[in-house]
Design an enzyme around this catalytic site. Structure first.
Site, PDB file in Angstrom:
ATOM      1  CE  LYS A   1      11.037   5.592   4.207  1.00 45.96           C
ATOM      2  NZ  LYS A   1      11.562   5.810   5.347  1.00 45.96           N
TER       3      LYS A   1
ATOM      4  N   GLY B   1      18.064   4.358   7.266  1.00 43.97           N
ATOM      5  CA  GLY B   1      17.980   2.938   8.291  1.00 43.97           C
ATOM      6  C   GLY B   1      17.099   2.558   8.767  1.00 43.97           C
ATOM      7  N   GLY B   2      16.258   3.340   7.702  1.00 42.34           N
ATOM      8  CA  GLY B   2      15.170   1.996   8.736  1.00 42.34           C
ATOM      9  C   GLY B   2      14.169   0.752   8.147  1.00 42.34           C
TER      10      GLY B   2
ATOM     11  CB  SER C   1      12.925   0.194  -0.941  1.00 44.88           C
ATOM     12  OG  SER C   1      13.424   1.281  -1.572  1.00 44.88           O
TER      13      SER C   1
ATOM     14  CE  LYS D   1       8.500  -7.937 -19.915  1.00 41.30           C
ATOM     15  NZ  LYS D   1       9.319  -6.924 -20.846  1.00 41.30           N
TER      16      LYS D   1
ATOM     17  CE  LYS E   1      -3.710  -1.881   2.393  1.00 41.21           C
ATOM     18  NZ  LYS E   1      -4.431  -2.141   3.631  1.00 41.21           N
TER      19      LYS E   1
ATOM     20  CE1 TYR F   1      -3.810   7.155  -0.526  1.00 37.93           C
ATOM     21  CE2 TYR F   1      -1.614   7.742  -0.086  1.00 37.93           C
ATOM     22  CZ  TYR F   1      -2.266   6.687  -0.455  1.00 37.93           C
ATOM     23  OH  TYR F   1      -1.566   5.674  -1.567  1.00 37.93           O
TER      24      TYR F   1
END
Length: 318
Positions: free
Chosen positions: A49, A177-178, A299, A268, A44, A111
């Site tokens: 994140k 770095g999270g 990520s 793809k 999502k 959002y």
């Protein structure tokens, strides 16, 4: 802290997407190994994140929820916190640098978050946040250096290993770095002998330098296409990186683009530059992974395609 990653997984699993693990026979044949991509571009908001943001929001007190939350981010964490806050019915204020990708700005606003624009220098974001917290009492949800963010981020690698089993190496990008810290905690917690390799752009090499020198080196004018990796390590992420990460390697801008091109053309997968950095590290062959099982943490996939589609439209009009 591995127990916290497991607890975060149980807390957020009903809300997050269990993202797919993809493979490429072409890549495996080229490198002589088995690669498993954890595709957080399908999460999502299009990035990992959301995991950390939601894990943090769900643990806020009622009083903190009433006041609202604030963060600073160039885009993915901004969107993640905005959506997590929307789901929880609380206010979110996002400080975004003036050079943040417009597609991420638009999504964050979509959002329902309030956006405050700041300068693009490394310290501008933090300075813009301070007076807002003082005035309104918002809770700061740091993009990477908050422990609840780290634990939530680690649930991606947790899912990967639970699905595919033993891995010899896990490659992950590093900026603040999270994601790397969470990945390292989950990997070492489940597979103590697996090696965690961080990959960073040469043009934003503060984590590499920090790792080698054993102290936090500030990020000064990072100039990389991987906009999500222009931030620097904090006290919490630095501690985990030094304790759990086996090595940090650097890749060039061309190597990042080459990795993006492979992911787009051969697999793809629409991946943003930051999300392609881990594959760039694998393709650089700085680490011998022949005959190994390799996890590649992707990520996110939030890239501004405005110009791409504008080019296509221009050809139609001709």
């Amino acid at each position: 802290m591995f127990d916290n990653v497991e607890a975060a997984y149980e807390r957020i699993k009903q809300f997050v997407n269990k993202t797919p693990v993809m493979t490429s026979s072409t890549l495996d044949e080229k490198l002589g190994c088995e690669c498993y991509f954890k595709c957080e571009n399908f999460q999502k908001i299009g990035a990992f994140k959301f995991r950390g943001a939601l894990n943090t929001i769900l643990q806020l007190s009622d009083e903190d929820k009433k006041k609202g939350v604030i963060t600073h981010s160039s885009g993915n964490h901004a969107q993640a916190l905005a959506l997590a806050a929307k789901i929880s019915g609380i206010k979110a204020v996002i400080v975004m640098p003036e050079n943040a990708p417009q597609v991420k700005v638009n999504a964050t606003r979509g959002y329902g978050a309030e956006i405050v624009v700041c300068g693009s220098k490394p310290g501008d974001r933090e300075e813009a946040v301070k007076p807002l917290i003082k005035k309104h009492g918002y809770t700061l949800v740091h993009p990477s250096d908050d422990l609840t963010i780290i634990h939530g981020a680690g649930t991606a690698a947790y899912e990967l290993i639970k699905e595919v089993g033993e891995l010899d190496y896990v490659f992950a990008p590093v900026g603040g770095g999270g994601f790397l810290s969470g990945t390292a905690l989950a990997t070492k917690g489940l597979l103590s002998k697996s090696k965690v390799i961080a990959v960073e752009p040469k043009n934003a090499n503060d984590a590499y330098r920090s790792f080698k020198e054993g102290k936090i080196i500030p990020s000064i004018n990072p100039n990389t296409i991987a906009d999500g990796l222009r931030t620097q390590l904090g006290p919490n992420t630095f501690k985990v990186v030094m304790d759990k990460v086996d090595d940090i390697i650097l890749v060039s801008e061309d190597e990042i683009v080459d990795a993006m091109q492979f992911l787009w053309e051969r697999m793809k997968l629409v991946i943003e530059p930051s999300g392609a950095v881990s594959l760039a590290g694998v393709l650089s062959k700085q680490i011998d992974i022949k005959n190994k099982r390799v996890g590649i943490m992707v990520s996110g996939g939030n890239i501004d395609l405005t110009n791409f589609f504008a080019t296509i439209r221009s050809t139609i009009q001709q």
